[in-house]
Design an enzyme around this catalytic site. Structure first.
Site, PDB file in Angstrom:
ATOM      1  N   CYS A 142      40.129  95.085  23.685  1.00  0.00           N
ATOM      2  CA  CYS A 142      40.166  96.324  22.901  1.00  0.00           C
ATOM      3  C   CYS A 142      39.394  97.439  23.591  1.00  0.00           C
ATOM      4  O   CYS A 142      39.708  98.613  23.411  1.00  0.00           O
ATOM      5  CB  CYS A 142      39.628  96.075  21.495  1.00  0.00           C
ATOM      6  SG  CYS A 142      37.963  95.390  21.454  1.00  0.00           S
ATOM      7  N   GLU A 146      37.720  96.264  12.901  1.00  0.00           N
ATOM      8  CA  GLU A 146      37.705  96.653  14.315  1.00  0.00           C
ATOM      9  C   GLU A 146      39.144  96.583  14.793  1.00  0.00           C
ATOM     10  O   GLU A 146      39.714  95.500  14.902  1.00  0.00           O
ATOM     11  CB  GLU A 146      36.798  95.709  15.117  1.00  0.00           C
ATOM     12  CG  GLU A 146      36.410  96.267  16.471  1.00  0.00           C
ATOM     13  CD  GLU A 146      37.416  95.942  17.558  1.00  0.00           C
ATOM     14  OE1 GLU A 146      38.310  96.792  17.807  1.00  0.00           O
ATOM     15  OE2 GLU A 146      37.320  94.859  18.143  1.00  0.00           O
TER      16      GLU A 146
END
Length: 454
Positions: free
Chosen positions: A262, A228
């Protein structure tokens, strides 16, 4: 080597720890291997009960854990408490659903019996970031352990207390020793652990650079891998959007955790017919944000997690100014702490660095577009594809446009939130694989076919 936890508000050292040697890591991982042999054979229903106890431990000690988060990386205390509760809810979900998610799947092939079964792989190595120091670890570890794996983690070097405290959570909840283990190590040692094939799978949340390096190493050794790697999420506001609601959500999405997320709204893409009204509404709400001591209940924006991160934010801002930006800076900067005040860049252009890289901080560029087609084109113009937000009161139109946006998840008229019931992850250079839901649950299992004939 010493690992220090530094309070980004007081700029003082919280805690200091000795890092683990490679030999110590080998020994701990060997103990994890022994623990796997027992843990993996435990019925899934029994494993699930452990996670119910974890959620209880988290809720009973919310204030302790929240304060550790805030002291280590500067998150406002209200947000830290929410992070702990989110971890507890994650544990509740997998405790309730693990048996269903691991149930054999019967397939009619004409044989006496055919089915797919799901078996744990072994030791899964998590390399975790600092921005959500409890949540990121739980998001990785809980599904993996519920499936019968054991986990070792290398946490970010600025949150060692969080890493050790998480290990204590599982022990206090009655987990067998070494089912979960935190290693206080540097990146070089982490790489060596993978090189020596001490682990059976790797999950990393971090930068593209780190993901590329870990991906090359793990891929070369044929290790299962989840990455990720962040994003530059578009927040699209079309001309028929509810401007006030969109502006309110945009402020929360961009400035939560001082913009260090994020899935934050990193590029605000607004149709020209409403851009003036949107900027007014957005600015009005930014001016209401309180900047200051993250232990203060009223604080909305605390300090940036590390002093050196401010230099990178300054660089991005200088680049924007060189290319014609006239940024608006809000609030008074506190006298101490690693602060970076909220910034809006009206009339941002797509050649600016701020519109092309992942900016981990409270800078909000607003890009004006002619129509929905240009909005989608710009949304897809970066190397990232983690998440997106789209605002329109025409839901049929919004869903049609959502299919054109290259990302792992999209929210229409709302914020992106990682939810254990839904898969989380990205496309393009935002990552490989998924976390959470049944899809993330099965990233680190052997999906085995069994065919029985008479």
């Amino acid at each position: 080597m010493k690992i220090k936890s530094i309070n980004p508000y007081t700029e003082e050292v919280n805690w200091t720890y000795d890092s683990f040697s490679l030999g110590e890591c080998r020994a701990r991982i060997e103990n994890s291997r022994a623990a796997f042999l027992v843990w993996s054979l435990m019925p899934v229903e029994e494993r699930a009960k452990h996670f119910t106890r974890v959620s209880s431990v988290l809720r009973q000690n919310t204030e302790i854990y929240a304060e550790i988060i805030t002291k280590e990386m500067g998150k406002p205390i209200r947000q830290s408490r929410h992070e702990i509760e989110k971890c507890a809810q994650l544990c509740d979900y997998y405790a309730e659903n693990a048996a269903r998610l691991l149930k054999d799947e019967i397939v009619d092939t004409g044989a006496e019996k055919s089915y797919v079964t799901f078996e744990p792989l072994g030791i899964i190595f998590g390399i975790m970031p600092w921005n959500f120091p409890f949540w990121q670890v739980f998001r990785f570890a809980v599904p993996a352990m519920c499936a019968g794996n054991v986990c070792v983690i290398k946490h970010a070097s600025n949150v060692p207390k969080s890493a050790l405290e998480i290990e204590k959570v599982f022990i206090e909840a009655g987990f067998p020793e070494n089912v979960f283990s935190s290693l206080l190590i540097d990146s070089k040692t982490a790489m060596q652990i993978i090189k020596e094939e001490l682990v059976d799978g790797v999950s990393l949340t971090g930068s593209i650079g780190a993901g590329s390096e870990i991906g090359e190493l793990a891929g070369g050794l044929i290790k299962p891998l989840v990455l990720e790697l962040g994003g530059s999420d578009p927040f699209i506001v079309l001309e028929d959007a509810d401007i006030e609601k969109a502006a309110q959500a945009a402020v929360r999405s961009r400035f939560l955790n001082a913009g260090q997320s994020c899935i934050a709204a990193k590029r605000l893409i607004v149709v020209e017919d409403i851009v003036v009204d949107f900027i007014k509404a957005f600015e009005r709400r930014v001016q209401e944000l309180k900047i200051g001591d993250p232990m203060d209940e009223e604080t909305d924006i605390g300090p940036i997690a590390k002093k050196e991160f401010i230099d990178s934010l300054d660089r991005v801002l200088r680049d924007a100014k060189k290319k014609g930006a006239k940024p608006h800076i809000y609030g008074e900067k506190p006298e101490r702490g690693f602060f970076f005040n909220p910034v809006i860049i009206p009339a941002a252009s797509i050649d600016m660095e701020v519109c092309n890289v992942e900016v981990f901080g409270p800078i909000a560029p607003i890009i004006t577009v002619e129509d929905e087609n240009e909005a989608v084109e710009i949304a897809n113009s970066t190397i990232y594809g983690l998440a997106a937000k789209l605002w329109s009161q025409d839901l049929e139109r919004a869903e049609r446009l959502a299919k054109r946006i290259k990302c792992g998840s999209i929210s229409i008229n709302g914020m992106i939130k990682s939810d254990p019931r839904l898969p989380f992850g990205g496309v393009k250079k935002s990552g490989v694989g998924r976390e959470l839901s049944q899809y993330g649950f099965r990233e680190f299992v052997n999906i085995k076919t069994v065919v029985v004939n008479k």
